[in-house]
Design an enzyme around this catalytic site. Structure first.
Site, PDB file in Angstrom:
ATOM      1  N   ASP A 209       4.748  -3.540  -5.122  1.00 20.57           N
ATOM      2  CA  ASP A 209       4.849  -2.612  -4.061  1.00 20.57           C
ATOM      3  C   ASP A 209       5.274  -2.813  -2.719  1.00 20.57           C
ATOM      4  OD1 ASP A 209       2.291  -3.375  -2.277  1.00 20.57           O
ATOM      5  OD2 ASP A 209       1.755  -4.021  -4.351  1.00 20.57           O
ATOM      6  N   ASP A 211       3.390  -2.826   0.078  1.00 17.98           N
ATOM      7  CA  ASP A 211       2.101  -2.751   0.876  1.00 17.98           C
ATOM      8  C   ASP A 211       2.028  -1.404   1.558  1.00 17.98           C
ATOM      9  OD1 ASP A 211       0.041  -4.701   1.584  1.00 17.98           O
ATOM     10  OD2 ASP A 211       0.924  -4.742   3.627  1.00 17.98           O
TER      11      ASP A 211
END
Length: 290
Positions: A209, A211
């Protein structure tokens, strides 16, 4: 030539590798407490392998509660010489998109609730962490990723946070300003303890991802991470399969400097060392204190 035994620390999906034979789960006792799980022993071609589920099978243990000392000690007792950490991380850089792998070469340790050394009162040691991962292992991982067709970036700084919560937006931007590349919760003090145990150590950081800093992506959720983790599982297994013959054929492994990291690190005079602590260090530092 001394035999290389490869230890893989990571999630359970990494262990279901086609071609792994002579498999057996075995409990390994440690004076530092309970490891995360039993160890899975096996052979991948001619290469002996030992797998350790960092969070335990079923992901039972949160990052802060992992007994990193027992995990590394157990791997050392099992005969492991080279440790590959396979870890899920968030990306702090636009070019490190979900699904990419990063062969980390630096860490910033922001953990604060973990035992970070095998040594202490009664036997003091200071190892160098200037270059916290094994370059030799990094070279092999880079070559194996290329052979397996995996998009991998060589080099990057891993910010290790305490967790278990994910970052605030302000924290994420601060870490970006520190020139960090990825963020996770598990590789410290793991890397420090591997160095103390004179084990070669390298990290394969699997980006799941962005973050929470990225303006065009939703804030990270567990569902998103799990989806990418599952997609990465095949790539991680492919990387380990491609890596095994590289490590088996490495004629320079036994002379790697990681394997003598304690040579000048123990500073407590022999007559002042605590016998009880020395007994617990029989695997980690046995070649120097016996």
């Amino acid at each position: 030539m001394a035999r290389t035994v490869v230890g893989i620390i990571g999630g359970s999906g990494v262990y279901d590798i086609e071609g792994l034979v002579n498999k057996r789960w075995q409990r390994v006792e440690s004076p530092f407490g309970e490891p995360s799980d039993e160890l899975l022993f096996g052979d991948l071609g001619d290469q002996p392998m030992v797998f350790l589920p960092r969070h335990g099978r079923g992901h039972r243990i949160p990052p802060t509660d992992i007994n990193f000392r027992a995990n590394i000690d157990a791997l050392k007792r099992a005969g492991v010489t080279d440790v590959i950490s396979v870890s899920a991380v968030g990306s702090l850089r636009e070019h490190l998109s979900p699904g990419m792998f990063v062969i980390v070469d630096q860490f910033i340790d922001r953990t604060f609730a973990r035992n970070k050394s095998f040594f202490g009162r009664g036997c003091v040691a200071h190892v160098s962490m200037a270059r916290p991962v094994c370059r030799r292992l990094g070279d092999h991982i880079e070559a194996a990723a290329r052979e397996a067709g995996i998009s991998a970036v060589r080099g990057g700084t891993y910010l290790v946070m305490e967790g278990p919560q994910f970052s605030s937006h302000a924290e994420s931007e601060m870490y970006r300003s520190w020139n960090c590349d990825v963020i996770g919760m598990t590789n410290m003090p793991e890397a420090k303890l591997a160095r103390e145990a004179e084990l070669c150590y390298a990290t394969v950081a699997m980006v799941t991802d962005y973050d929470c800093w990225h303006p065009n992506h939703d804030d990270v959720t567990v569902d998103q991470i799990v989806t990418v983790l599952l997609a990465n599982a095949d790539k991680a297994r492919g990387l380990v399969r491609a890596l095994a013959p590289h490590l088996h054929a490495d004629e320079h492994a036994a002379s790697c400097s990681c394997r003598s990291a304690l040579e000048h690190a123990i500073i407590t005079a022999p007559e002042a060392r605590d016998p009880a602590l020395l007994q617990s260090l029989d695997a980690v530092a046995g070649r120097l204190i016996k």
